[in-house]
Design an enzyme around this catalytic site. Structure first.
Site, PDB file in Angstrom:
ATOM      1  N   CYS A   5       0.808  -1.225   0.000  1.00  0.00           N
ATOM      2  CA  CYS A   5       0.000   0.000   0.000  1.00  0.00           C
ATOM      3  C   CYS A   5       0.838   1.270   0.000  1.00  0.00           C
ATOM      4  CB  CYS A   5      -0.950   0.002   1.193  1.00  0.00           C
ATOM      5  SG  CYS A   5      -2.256  -1.213   1.007  1.00  0.00           S
TER       6      CYS A   5
HETATM    7  N1  COA Z   1     -20.231  -9.026   8.374  1.00  0.00           N
HETATM    8  C1  COA Z   1     -20.733  -9.113   9.614  1.00  0.00           C
HETATM    9  N2  COA Z   1     -19.978  -9.327  10.708  1.00  0.00           N
HETATM   10  C2  COA Z   1     -18.655  -9.475  10.524  1.00  0.00           C
HETATM   11  C3  COA Z   1     -18.055  -9.418   9.261  1.00  0.00           C
HETATM   12  C4  COA Z   1     -18.901  -9.181   8.159  1.00  0.00           C
HETATM   13  N3  COA Z   1     -18.434  -9.098   6.905  1.00  0.00           N
HETATM   14  N4  COA Z   1     -16.742  -9.605   9.391  1.00  0.00           N
HETATM   15  C5  COA Z   1     -16.492  -9.779  10.700  1.00  0.00           C
HETATM   16  N5  COA Z   1     -17.648  -9.720  11.395  1.00  0.00           N
HETATM   17  C6  COA Z   1     -17.853  -9.870  12.824  1.00  0.00           C
HETATM   18  C7  COA Z   1     -16.807 -10.829  13.420  1.00  0.00           C
HETATM   19  O1  COA Z   1     -17.255 -12.161  13.287  1.00  0.00           O
HETATM   20  C8  COA Z   1     -16.764 -10.355  14.847  1.00  0.00           C
HETATM   21  O2  COA Z   1     -17.826 -10.929  15.559  1.00  0.00           O
HETATM   22  P1  COA Z   1     -17.641 -11.426  17.080  1.00  0.00           P
HETATM   23  O3  COA Z   1     -17.297 -10.179  17.855  1.00  0.00           O
HETATM   24  O4  COA Z   1     -18.974 -12.004  17.405  1.00  0.00           O
HETATM   25  O5  COA Z   1     -16.511 -12.417  17.043  1.00  0.00           O
HETATM   26  C9  COA Z   1     -17.016  -8.865  14.771  1.00  0.00           C
HETATM   27  O6  COA Z   1     -17.641  -8.632  13.495  1.00  0.00           O
HETATM   28  C10 COA Z   1     -15.746  -8.034  14.838  1.00  0.00           C
HETATM   29  O7  COA Z   1     -14.777  -8.565  13.912  1.00  0.00           O
HETATM   30  P2  COA Z   1     -13.345  -7.968  13.746  1.00  0.00           P
HETATM   31  O8  COA Z   1     -12.624  -8.729  12.675  1.00  0.00           O
HETATM   32  O9  COA Z   1     -12.688  -7.851  15.079  1.00  0.00           O
HETATM   33  O10 COA Z   1     -13.744  -6.545  13.144  1.00  0.00           O
HETATM   34  P3  COA Z   1     -13.031  -5.136  13.302  1.00  0.00           P
HETATM   35  O11 COA Z   1     -13.899  -4.262  14.068  1.00  0.00           O
HETATM   36  O12 COA Z   1     -11.590  -5.276  13.695  1.00  0.00           O
HETATM   37  O13 COA Z   1     -13.042  -4.613  11.775  1.00  0.00           O
HETATM   38  C11 COA Z   1     -11.555  -4.428   9.914  1.00  0.00           C
HETATM   39  C12 COA Z   1     -12.406  -5.349  10.772  1.00  0.00           C
HETATM   40  C13 COA Z   1     -10.779  -5.297   8.936  1.00  0.00           C
HETATM   41  C14 COA Z   1     -12.465  -3.494   9.143  1.00  0.00           C
HETATM   42  C15 COA Z   1     -10.595  -3.599  10.791  1.00  0.00           C
HETATM   43  O14 COA Z   1      -9.900  -4.432  11.696  1.00  0.00           O
HETATM   44  C16 COA Z   1      -9.565  -2.853   9.979  1.00  0.00           C
HETATM   45  O15 COA Z   1      -9.883  -2.030   9.157  1.00  0.00           O
HETATM   46  N6  COA Z   1      -8.273  -3.064  10.217  1.00  0.00           N
HETATM   47  C17 COA Z   1      -7.204  -2.428   9.498  1.00  0.00           C
HETATM   48  C18 COA Z   1      -7.289  -2.820   8.096  1.00  0.00           C
HETATM   49  C19 COA Z   1      -6.188  -2.278   7.253  1.00  0.00           C
HETATM   50  O16 COA Z   1      -5.908  -1.121   7.210  1.00  0.00           O
HETATM   51  N7  COA Z   1      -5.532  -3.131   6.542  1.00  0.00           N
HETATM   52  C20 COA Z   1      -4.537  -2.730   5.647  1.00  0.00           C
HETATM   53  C21 COA Z   1      -4.861  -3.350   4.366  1.00  0.00           C
HETATM   54  S1  COA Z   1      -3.696  -2.819   3.208  1.00  0.00           S
END
Ligand code: COA
Length: 373
Positions: free
Chosen positions: A156
């Protein structure tokens, strides 16, 4: 040392759009199909059923509302779950080169330049579609550029890292005018079958012209006051696709051959790194975060950008201080901060400061401090 400017940018946006509602409908159909296929194993407790995705979660967790893609039908087909690209013969333009030439030509027009003025082409992106010849050589040929071209990948942060290479090349005299292109076909590295990340990415291409201020023709010039790059090894964003795969006799469609991340850890670890990086870079240039009119930040997650801005200037993200484009484009890897710059700089006044900053796999962070001329 001559002053160096960004004198033009260009943007290629694929016409096809996938909304969150369309994405979730397709994922849920895929999950139902998988669960039906695995019904007996699920009943025997040998595997867990796939759970439905949700539009509400995606918008709340990421701020993403839609994404542009090159092939919508393949991605949304629950029997396929990835774009479908027809292989092209070697005498036809390759897909990455085609979108890069489109964005590159627009950036050259913005800079008042033609291909023959360019003597360095950097193709900087999170993925390259082939090993060689370098994509940059094909793009150089397509646009009629001279000099040299090479590919570079810092995930990125590829675009900001490329800006530093271009600035140094112009300062050092190895090139007069460098064209950077960031063709990001992220739909091909995204695992659309993984509920945790299927909403994250979109396709796009950005382009940037970098040249000596004295030579620049454009009235829209951004003096580069400084660039700074940082990397710190992490496995929390990883993709094991590579040329050794076929010798390892591994499945090219296995989960580890596409984008994987520990999203929570990335969030927690990268935000403080990025904020401190920007702060130190500005301080070394004699500026405070408050003196910066606009931040064009990496576009991965609204919450991450909110926290970076809170740490820097205690302000919420908005179109004035830190414009957001990820609601429309999703995460476009290295192109995100460049799209934000491209779309949100025309209102700034001469003398005003801005920071382009990317963060991503590596981890990698790149910042470019610019001032409107
Ligand atoms: N739809 C519904 N629920 C979902 C889901 C989806 N698509 N994906 C995950 N969940 C649920 C999970 O199962 C979890 O449920 P639980 O609490 O019952 O276990 C809950 O949502 C939280 O999941 P989590 O993975 O911890 O979500 P988060 O709040 O961390 O958000 C991201 C996920 C990826 C959006 C976030 O962590 C993020 O943006 N991180 C940085 C990403 C980034 O910049 N990456 C660089 C890429 S180059």
């Amino acid at each position: 040392m001559p002053n160096v400017v960004i004198s033009g940018t260009g943007l290629y946006t694929p016409p096809q759009v996938i909304t969150n509602a369309e994405l979730v409908e397709s994922y849920n159909a895929y999950a139902d199909l998988q669960n039906a296929r695995n019904a007996s194993r699920i009943a025997a407790g040998e595997c867990q059923p796939l759970v439905h995705s949700s539009v509400e979660f995606i918008e709340k967790a990421s701020g993403i509302k839609q994404r542009h893609v090159i092939d919508k039908a393949g991605v949304l087909d629950p029997q396929r779950m990835k774009p479908r690209f027809a292989p092209r013969p070697d005498d036809q333009p390759s897909l990455m080169a085609e979108i890069a030439a489109d964005a590159g030509a627009k950036a050259l027009v913005a800079a008042g330049r033609s291909g023959s003025d360019v003597d360095g082409v950097l193709c900087a992106a999170a993925n390259m579609q082939r090993a060689y010849p370098a994509m940059a050589c094909e793009i150089q040929h397509a646009l009629g550029c001279g000099g040299y071209g090479f590919d570079m990948n810092v995930a990125c942060s590829s675009a900001t890292f490329a800006i530093e290479q271009a600035v140094n090349a112009v300062r050092g005299g190895s090139a007069r005018c460098v064209l950077i292109v960031n063709p990001e076909i992220t739909s091909a590295h995204l695992e659309w079958r993984d509920r945790d990340c299927h909403f994250i990415f979109g396709d796009v291409c950005t382009a940037i012209v970098v040249e000596a201020e004295d030579n620049a023709r454009s009235s829209d010039r951004w003096r580069v006051l400084g660039t700074r790059l940082q990397t710190q090894y992490s496995n929390h964003i990883r993709n094991n696709a590579g040329f050794l795969n076929r010798c390892e006799d591994t499945d090219p469609d296995a989960r580890d051959k596409t984008f994987m991340q520990e999203g929570r850890k990335v969030f927690k670890e990268v935000v403080p790194l990025a904020a401190a990086h920007i702060q130190h870079h500005l301080a070394d240039l004699g500026h405070t975060p408050q003196q910066v009119r606009r931040y064009w930040l990496h576009q991965a997650n609204l919450g991450m950008n909110q926290l970076v801005m809170k740490k820097l200037v205690d302000r919420a993200v908005d179109d004035d201080i830190a414009p957001l484009i990820l609601d429309e484009y999703a995460n476009t890897a290295s192109a995100g901060s460049i799209i934000a710059f491209h779309a949100h700089h025309a209102d700034m006044q001469p003398g005003e400061l801005g920071v382009i900053c990317s963060f991503g796999a590596g981890y990698s962070i790149g910042s470019v401090v610019v001032q409107r001329v």
